[in-house]
Design a protein around this motif. Sequence first.
Motif, PDB file in Angstrom:
ATOM      1  N   GLY A   1       0.773  -1.101   0.070  1.00 18.68           N
ATOM      2  CA  GLY A   1       0.183  -0.062   0.028  1.00 18.68           C
ATOM      3  C   GLY A   1       0.834   1.507   0.182  1.00 18.68           C
ATOM      4  N   THR A   2       1.962   1.371  -0.196  1.00 18.43           N
ATOM      5  CA  THR A   2       2.942   2.230  -0.173  1.00 18.43           C
ATOM      6  C   THR A   2       2.855   3.263  -1.475  1.00 18.43           C
ATOM      7  OG1 THR A   2       5.120   3.292   0.095  1.00 18.43           O
ATOM      8  CG2 THR A   2       4.929   1.367  -1.413  1.00 18.43           C
ATOM      9  N   THR A   3       2.768   4.670  -1.055  1.00 14.05           N
ATOM     10  CA  THR A   3       2.902   5.612  -2.144  1.00 14.05           C
ATOM     11  C   THR A   3       4.285   6.483  -2.244  1.00 14.05           C
ATOM     12  OG1 THR A   3       1.958   7.450  -0.521  1.00 14.05           O
ATOM     13  CG2 THR A   3       0.458   6.137  -1.646  1.00 14.05           C
ATOM     14  N   CYS A   4       4.962   5.517  -1.651  1.00 17.04           N
ATOM     15  CA  CYS A   4       6.328   6.272  -1.549  1.00 17.04           C
ATOM     16  C   CYS A   4       7.119   6.187  -2.815  1.00 17.04           C
ATOM     17  CB  CYS A   4       7.204   5.671  -0.311  1.00 17.04           C
ATOM     18  SG  CYS A   4       9.047   5.623  -0.538  1.00 17.04           S
ATOM     19  N   GLY A   5       7.852   6.910  -3.412  1.00 17.06           N
ATOM     20  CA  GLY A   5       8.663   6.872  -4.714  1.00 17.06           C
ATOM     21  C   GLY A   5      10.222   6.741  -4.470  1.00 17.06           C
ATOM     22  N   GLN A   6      10.268   5.996  -3.498  1.00 12.61           N
ATOM     23  CA  GLN A   6      11.757   5.688  -3.233  1.00 12.61           C
ATOM     24  C   GLN A   6      12.205   4.631  -4.434  1.00 12.61           C
ATOM     25  OE1 GLN A   6      11.552   4.003   0.806  1.00 12.61           O
ATOM     26  NE2 GLN A   6      13.472   5.291   1.144  1.00 12.61           N
ATOM     27  N   ILE A   7      13.339   4.673  -4.974  1.00 11.52           N
ATOM     28  CA  ILE A   7      14.021   3.753  -5.854  1.00 11.52           C
ATOM     29  C   ILE A   7      15.402   3.261  -5.473  1.00 11.52           C
ATOM     30  CG2 ILE A   7      15.066   3.949  -8.249  1.00 11.52           C
ATOM     31  CD1 ILE A   7      13.254   6.174  -8.860  1.00 11.52           C
ATOM     32  N   PHE A   8      15.505   1.922  -5.590  1.00 14.67           N
ATOM     33  CA  PHE A   8      16.691   1.291  -5.274  1.00 14.67           C
ATOM     34  C   PHE A   8      17.538   1.377  -6.555  1.00 14.67           C
ATOM     35  CE2 PHE A   8      13.900  -1.500  -2.459  1.00 14.67           C
ATOM     36  CZ  PHE A   8      14.107  -0.594  -1.201  1.00 14.67           C
ATOM     37  N   TYR A   9      18.724   2.060  -6.569  1.00 18.64           N
ATOM     38  CA  TYR A   9      19.676   2.079  -7.498  1.00 18.64           C
ATOM     39  C   TYR A   9      20.883   1.107  -7.253  1.00 18.64           C
ATOM     40  CZ  TYR A   9      17.388   6.754  -8.074  1.00 18.64           C
ATOM     41  OH  TYR A   9      16.865   7.679  -8.243  1.00 18.64           O
ATOM     42  N   ASP A  10      21.190   0.686  -8.553  1.00 23.45           N
ATOM     43  CA  ASP A  10      22.309  -0.432  -8.686  1.00 23.45           C
ATOM     44  C   ASP A  10      23.548  -0.027  -7.793  1.00 23.45           C
ATOM     45  OD1 ASP A  10      20.652  -2.113  -9.815  1.00 23.45           O
ATOM     46  OD2 ASP A  10      21.545  -1.881 -11.827  1.00 23.45           O
ATOM     47  N   TYR A  11      23.520   1.315  -8.092  1.00 28.46           N
ATOM     48  CA  TYR A  11      25.002   1.902  -7.227  1.00 28.46           C
ATOM     49  C   TYR A  11      25.087   1.705  -5.903  1.00 28.46           C
ATOM     50  CZ  TYR A  11      22.518   6.409  -7.047  1.00 28.46           C
ATOM     51  OH  TYR A  11      21.757   7.440  -6.914  1.00 28.46           O
ATOM     52  N   TYR A  12      23.788   1.174  -5.179  1.00 33.07           N
ATOM     53  CA  TYR A  12      23.758   1.136  -3.621  1.00 33.07           C
ATOM     54  C   TYR A  12      24.449  -0.256  -3.421  1.00 33.07           C
ATOM     55  CZ  TYR A  12      19.980   4.403  -2.901  1.00 33.07           C
ATOM     56  OH  TYR A  12      19.205   5.569  -2.859  1.00 33.07           O
ATOM     57  N   TRP A  13      24.857  -1.065  -4.161  1.00 32.69           N
ATOM     58  CA  TRP A  13      25.609  -2.203  -4.071  1.00 32.69           C
ATOM     59  C   TRP A  13      26.769  -2.431  -5.157  1.00 32.69           C
ATOM     60  CZ3 TRP A  13      20.369  -2.472  -4.634  1.00 32.69           C
ATOM     61  CH2 TRP A  13      19.664  -2.772  -5.984  1.00 32.69           C
ATOM     62  N   SER A  14      27.207  -1.159  -5.753  1.00 27.59           N
ATOM     63  CA  SER A  14      28.203  -1.293  -6.610  1.00 27.59           C
ATOM     64  C   SER A  14      29.815  -1.288  -5.866  1.00 27.59           C
ATOM     65  CB  SER A  14      28.304   0.432  -7.243  1.00 27.59           C
ATOM     66  OG  SER A  14      29.526   0.448  -7.810  1.00 27.59           O
ATOM     67  N   SER A  15      30.644  -1.968  -6.808  1.00 28.91           N
ATOM     68  CA  SER A  15      31.985  -1.969  -6.311  1.00 28.91           C
ATOM     69  C   SER A  15      32.795  -0.734  -6.657  1.00 28.91           C
ATOM     70  CB  SER A  15      32.522  -3.102  -6.928  1.00 28.91           C
ATOM     71  OG  SER A  15      32.677  -3.044  -8.477  1.00 28.91           O
ATOM     72  N   GLY A  16      32.332   0.329  -7.211  1.00 29.34           N
ATOM     73  CA  GLY A  16      33.053   1.459  -7.422  1.00 29.34           C
ATOM     74  C   GLY A  16      34.182   1.343  -8.154  1.00 29.34           C
ATOM     75  N   PHE A  17      35.378   1.757  -7.732  1.00 27.44           N
ATOM     76  CA  PHE A  17      36.741   1.691  -8.319  1.00 27.44           C
ATOM     77  C   PHE A  17      37.235   0.291  -8.099  1.00 27.44           C
ATOM     78  CE2 PHE A  17      37.438   4.426  -4.868  1.00 27.44           C
ATOM     79  CZ  PHE A  17      38.034   3.620  -3.885  1.00 27.44           C
ATOM     80  N   LEU A  18      36.667  -0.453  -7.197  1.00 28.97           N
ATOM     81  CA  LEU A  18      37.370  -1.763  -6.915  1.00 28.97           C
ATOM     82  C   LEU A  18      36.961  -2.551  -8.218  1.00 28.97           C
ATOM     83  CD1 LEU A  18      36.297  -2.283  -3.239  1.00 28.97           C
ATOM     84  CD2 LEU A  18      38.731  -1.748  -4.014  1.00 28.97           C
ATOM     85  N   PRO A  19      37.556  -3.736  -8.305  1.00 26.19           N
ATOM     86  CA  PRO A  19      37.095  -4.633  -9.219  1.00 26.19           C
ATOM     87  C   PRO A  19      35.717  -5.138  -9.239  1.00 26.19           C
ATOM     88  CG  PRO A  19      39.391  -5.044  -8.494  1.00 26.19           C
ATOM     89  CD  PRO A  19      38.872  -4.496  -7.860  1.00 26.19           C
ATOM     90  N   SER A  20      35.099  -5.341 -10.631  1.00 28.56           N
ATOM     91  CA  SER A  20      33.609  -5.497 -10.487  1.00 28.56           C
ATOM     92  C   SER A  20      33.338  -6.791  -9.741  1.00 28.56           C
ATOM     93  CB  SER A  20      33.219  -5.437 -11.888  1.00 28.56           C
ATOM     94  OG  SER A  20      33.893  -6.738 -12.460  1.00 28.56           O
ATOM     95  N   ARG A  21      34.218  -7.789  -9.468  1.00 28.88           N
ATOM     96  CA  ARG A  21      33.827  -9.098  -8.727  1.00 28.88           C
ATOM     97  C   ARG A  21      33.350  -8.599  -7.414  1.00 28.88           C
ATOM     98  NH1 ARG A  21      38.196 -11.776  -6.397  1.00 28.88           N
ATOM     99  NH2 ARG A  21      40.302 -10.617  -6.372  1.00 28.88           N
ATOM    100  N   PHE A  22      33.749  -7.699  -7.059  1.00 32.85           N
ATOM    101  CA  PHE A  22      33.170  -7.295  -5.363  1.00 32.85           C
ATOM    102  C   PHE A  22      32.147  -6.563  -5.400  1.00 32.85           C
ATOM    103  CE2 PHE A  22      37.990  -7.390  -5.441  1.00 32.85           C
ATOM    104  CZ  PHE A  22      38.131  -8.383  -4.471  1.00 32.85           C
ATOM    105  N   GLN A  23      31.191  -6.531  -6.420  1.00 31.57           N
ATOM    106  CA  GLN A  23      29.977  -5.915  -6.401  1.00 31.57           C
ATOM    107  C   GLN A  23      28.758  -6.818  -5.686  1.00 31.57           C
ATOM    108  OE1 GLN A  23      29.228  -4.607 -10.401  1.00 31.57           O
ATOM    109  NE2 GLN A  23      28.396  -6.592 -11.042  1.00 31.57           N
ATOM    110  N   GLY A  24      27.881  -6.211  -5.135  1.00 29.46           N
ATOM    111  CA  GLY A  24      26.777  -6.991  -4.803  1.00 29.46           C
ATOM    112  C   GLY A  24      25.861  -7.729  -5.761  1.00 29.46           C
ATOM    113  N   VAL A  25      25.458  -8.846  -5.635  1.00 29.87           N
ATOM    114  CA  VAL A  25      24.605  -9.588  -6.525  1.00 29.87           C
ATOM    115  C   VAL A  25      23.134  -9.633  -6.030  1.00 29.87           C
ATOM    116  CG1 VAL A  25      24.099 -12.108  -7.550  1.00 29.87           C
ATOM    117  CG2 VAL A  25      26.614 -11.186  -7.272  1.00 29.87           C
ATOM    118  N   LYS A  26      22.609  -9.093  -6.826  1.00 35.10           N
ATOM    119  CA  LYS A  26      21.133  -8.936  -6.599  1.00 35.10           C
ATOM    120  C   LYS A  26      20.309 -10.098  -6.674  1.00 35.10           C
ATOM    121  CE  LYS A  26      16.679  -6.101  -7.179  1.00 35.10           C
ATOM    122  NZ  LYS A  26      16.252  -5.164  -7.985  1.00 35.10           N
TER     123      LYS A  26
END
Length: 326
Positions: A69-94
Amino acid sequence: PHTAGIVDDLCFIKSMYTEQVNPSPAVTFFLTGSEMAGRPTMGSWLTYGLGSETDNLPAFTVMTSVSKGTTCGQIFYDYYWSSGFLPSRFQGVKFRSSGEPVLFLNNPPGINRNSRRAILDSIKAVNEAKFAETRDAEIQARIAQYEMAFRMQASVPELTDLKSEPEHVFDLYGKDSKKPGKYAYNCILARRMLESGVPFVQLFHRGWDQHGNCPRDVRYQCEDVDQPTAALVKDLKQRGMLEDTLVVTMGEFGRTPKINGSLGRDHFATAWSASLHGGRTVPGAVYGKTDAKGERVVEGEIGAGEMFETFLEAAGIDHKREYHGG
C-alpha cells in the motif's frame, strides 16, 4: 511488539546525524562514505578486505522488498551495491523475488551443464590470452565471475528452495515468510545465506519516504519488518551465530519531530536512531541521546560517515589507508 521481545539483545544508538537530507544521496553517503555515487559500497569493501568462506555463492548479496500500500517513490539504484573503483567481482549480486533468483542463471534451451562448461573453457582461454596482452584486471574479474556463475547454477536453486525449512521457522518469521519478495521471506534467505558462508547480506525495504501519509504507512512498514527482524535475531542467536554476525537496522535519516506544513513529517538529518544486534556489541546498551523533542543531539553525536568507517574498522579494515588513500 516482536522487537520489544528482543530488546535486551539490542544496542541502540540514538544520536545519529547525516549531512544529506534527500533519500538517494543519504543512502549513498551511509553505504559508501560519500554522497556521490561511484565509490565502493560497504559490502564491496568488506568482501574485498575479508574474502569469503564459500566458493559457490557470491560474497555480497542484496535483496529488495516493498511495503504494502505504499505511495512512496523511493527507488533502489544499482550503485547502492556497486564496487565503485574496486574490481567488479566485489559488487553485490541482487537476488530477485520472481523468475530466476539471479538473472541469466539458467542455461538457455539446448545448452546443458557439460556444453556450458565447454563454452566457458573456450571463453576463458580467449580471456587469458587477452589478459596476457593487456594486463587489464577487469579481464580477470570477468573470468572469476563466469566461474562463480557456473558454480551458482548448482548452489543457488538449493539455497533459495525453502521446502527444507520446518514449519516452526515460518511461524517464527510471520505470515509473509512463504511469499517470495516479501521482507519476511528475504530474512529467512538472509539467514540461509549467512549459514552458507556469505559474509555480507543486505536487505532493502522500500516505502519509508513518508510525509503526510505517516500515520497510515508507518503502521504498514512496522507490520512488515517487526516480526521478521526480531525473528532473524532470535534465529541467529539460537543457532549460535549472533556473536559473530552483526545485524544493523537503520534508515538513511529520520523524520522531523513536528509537522512542516504541507510536507508533513519531512526528512530530518539532525537526529535519528539505529539499532545493532550481535557482533559483540553490548546487549541492552543505549548510546547517545537527543533533547526532549528529538530535535538535536545533546550527547554522543555519530555521523553516518563515522558509522561507515566504524564498521570497516570493526572488520579489521584500515579505512584511513584503504578508503581515504592515506
